[in-house]
Write a protein that holds these residues in place. Structure first.
Motif, short mmCIF file in Angstrom:
data_model
loop_
_atom_site.label_atom_id
_atom_site.label_comp_id
_atom_site.label_asym_id
_atom_site.label_seq_id
_atom_site.Cartn_x
_atom_site.Cartn_y
_atom_site.Cartn_z
N LEU A 1 0.81 -1.15 0.07
CA LEU A 1 0.05 -0.06 -0.10
C LEU A 1 0.84 1.28 0.01
O LEU A 1 0.62 2.39 -0.63
CB LEU A 1 -0.87 0.06 1.21
CG LEU A 1 -2.06 -1.10 1.29
CD1 LEU A 1 -2.79 -1.15 2.58
CD2 LEU A 1 -3.27 -0.49 0.00
N VAL A 2 2.00 1.14 0.78
CA VAL A 2 2.79 2.50 0.77
C VAL A 2 3.64 2.38 -0.51
O VAL A 2 3.59 3.43 -1.09
CB VAL A 2 3.89 2.36 1.93
CG1 VAL A 2 5.00 3.48 1.85
CG2 VAL A 2 3.07 2.35 3.39
N ALA A 3 4.04 1.33 -1.10
CA ALA A 3 4.47 1.37 -2.34
C ALA A 3 3.96 2.04 -3.55
O ALA A 3 4.54 2.61 -4.51
CB ALA A 3 5.11 -0.04 -2.69
N MET A 4 2.58 1.89 -3.36
CA MET A 4 1.83 2.50 -4.59
C MET A 4 1.23 3.85 -4.09
O MET A 4 0.28 4.19 -4.79
CB MET A 4 0.62 1.62 -4.85
CG MET A 4 -0.34 1.46 -3.59
SD MET A 4 -1.91 0.41 -4.17
CE MET A 4 -1.14 -1.40 -4.26
N ASN A 5 2.00 4.38 -3.21
CA ASN A 5 1.21 5.70 -2.67
C ASN A 5 -0.24 5.60 -2.40
O ASN A 5 -1.24 6.51 -2.60
CB ASN A 5 1.47 6.81 -3.46
CG ASN A 5 3.00 7.07 -3.80
OD1 ASN A 5 3.67 7.11 -2.91
ND2 ASN A 5 3.45 7.15 -5.08
N GLY A 6 -0.65 4.47 -1.60
CA GLY A 6 -2.21 4.40 -1.41
C GLY A 6 -2.34 4.93 -0.01
O GLY A 6 -3.70 4.78 0.52
N LEU A 7 -1.69 5.51 0.82
CA LEU A 7 -1.90 5.84 2.16
C LEU A 7 -1.33 7.43 2.44
O LEU A 7 -0.21 7.63 2.17
CB LEU A 7 -1.43 4.95 3.04
CG LEU A 7 -2.01 3.38 3.36
CD1 LEU A 7 -1.11 2.80 4.13
CD2 LEU A 7 -3.30 3.39 3.67
N VAL A 8 -2.04 7.96 3.29
CA VAL A 8 -1.60 9.63 3.80
C VAL A 8 -0.75 9.29 4.78
O VAL A 8 -1.08 8.55 5.86
CB VAL A 8 -2.70 10.30 3.90
CG1 VAL A 8 -2.30 11.69 4.42
CG2 VAL A 8 -3.65 10.64 2.54
#
Length: 412
Positions: free
Chosen positions: A98-105
């Motif tokens: 999720l972090v790798a795909m910039n899916g979280l703030v």
């Protein structure tokens, strides 16, 4: 489906072609993506939403359940298409992807200023943080433990649950009686089998990843896979259906009395308690220890903000899950264990001895292995490799070599 490092964003881009664009939401209305599915989970979620909206009547939460197997695919597509939800569920195994795909703030500043942070020890944040940044608030934990039929153990003259693998095998032999259709252990050899294969490998002393690199100890892993598969192949203390048994089958076998032990986590307590009596018919115990380590996972699940459009309302929602009332509401509905130390002191938890094994496990339990591509390797390599041993198509040595090769590929 989880993707490896090279495929992660490529797959998301392709899926985005068929994705609908998300619609902007006004302040005071947020949406929440999750992969709850069972009746007990939905009851717990409904209770939390009710509690939240009583505290924040100006904010409306719209929930959307997504099948667990499709969750990452949908999030990946939404990241590329610009249709991310306001908030979403985050489990440790998927965090890196999720972090790798910039899916979280990044929520670091808000978390540090949040009064509730003091109720969460550092290990609660470890699986939801990266490079010093916090991306999700812990909500609950899946704590591994063993369920066992207390009445069957008494009938077999066993004084208590096994504390290690040697005692586990000895008890399993006494508890198995094929003439009565009774077996000692519900082995998960179908979908999801990888979890316990990996755990047993670590219990025999083999790491999986070390310092960000593949680190399987071939000799220890072969010993582990041999031991675990022999419960079916040689000892025959598990049902003949084991190679194809997934969650539903192992639970049904235990609930209906076909098996005397099953490995799972606190999340299945509600289901088992609906069929068997706590304390008299079944009990819980910490996972038995292997030759080198006692392995049990404590997988902290949390909730993150996926876009900043309605950040204030979104933050209120994800942080509310960390409050004791929300944690206890979910515990009572599902058995999902609180991540908050404040909730762990609640009399509704401390007065019930069935939770003692989970509390003990918090002292030694490990986080799941987390690296980009972990789920893909587990599901697509470890699972079929182990299953092939159970079906006689390969030997433990072949299965381990397949796992080592697959892990190298997944981490490139």
């Amino acid at each position: 489906m989880q993707l490896n490092r090279r495929e992660l964003m490529a797959g998301a881009t392709a899926m985005a072609l068929a994705s609908q664009m998300g619609t902007a939401r006004a302040a005071g209305a947020i949406n929440y993506w999750h992969h709850f599915a069972s009746q007990s989970e939905m009851e717990g979620l409904a209770k939390i939403i009710s509690l939240f909206q009583a505290k924040y009547p100006g904010t409306k939460v719209t929930q959307e359940g997504i099948p667990n197997s499709e969750y990452m695919a949908k999030v990946s597509s939404a990241v590329v298409a610009g249709g991310k939800p306001d908030t979403g569920m985050v489990i440790t195994e998927r965090f890196a992807d999720l972090v790798a795909m910039n899916g979280l703030v990044d929520l670091s500043a808000r978390v540090k200023a949040w009064p509730g942070k003091s109720n969460f020890p550092d290990n609660r944040w470890k699986g939801l943080s990266q490079d010093g940044k916090i991306y999700a608030v812990p909500a609950f934990a899946f704590v591994d433990w063993m369920y066992y039929r207390a009445d069957y153990f008494e009938q077999a003259g066993l004084s208590g649950p096994p504390k290690n693998f040697d005692e586990f095998v000895q008890a399993a032999r006494k508890l198995t009686d094929p003439s009565k259709g009774r077996y000692a252990f519900s082995m998960r050899g179908g979908a999801g089998a990888f979890k316990y294969v990996i755990d047993v490998m670590e219990a025999f002393g083999s790491p999986i990843v070390k310092d960000g690199k593949p680190a399987i100890d071939r000799a220890a892993a072969i010993e582990a896979v041999t031991f675990y598969s022999d419960l079916f192949v040689k000892e025959k203390v598990v049902p003949p259906s084991a190679p194809n048994d997934s969650y539903r089958q192992i639970m049904e076998a235990f609930r209906t009395g076909q098996t005397a032990m099953v490995w799972h986590h606190t999340g299945s307590l509600s289901e088992i308690s609906g069929a068997l009596k706590q304390g008299t018919q079944f009990q819980t115990a910490p996972m038995p220890a292997g030759p080198k380590a006692q392995i049990a996972r404590v997988a902290y699940a949390g909730n993150g903000v996926m876009k900043e459009d309605n950040i204030e309302d979104a933050w209120q929602w994800v942080s509310f899950w960390g409050e004791p009332e929300a944690a206890i509401a979910l515990l009572e509905a599902t058995g999902y264990f609180p991540a908050s130390t404040a909730a762990l002191q609640d009399p509704r938890l401390t007065s019930n001895k069935i939770y003692d094994a989970a509390v003990k496990t918090l002292d030694f339990g490990r986080l799941p292995n987390t690296f980009v591509g972990a789920a893909g390797w587990s599901e697509n390599v470890v699972n079929p490799a182990f299953q092939s041993v159970l079906t006689g198509q390969s030997k433990p040595t072949d299965a381990v070599d397949r796992m080592i090769k697959g892990l190298d590929a997944a981490m490139r």
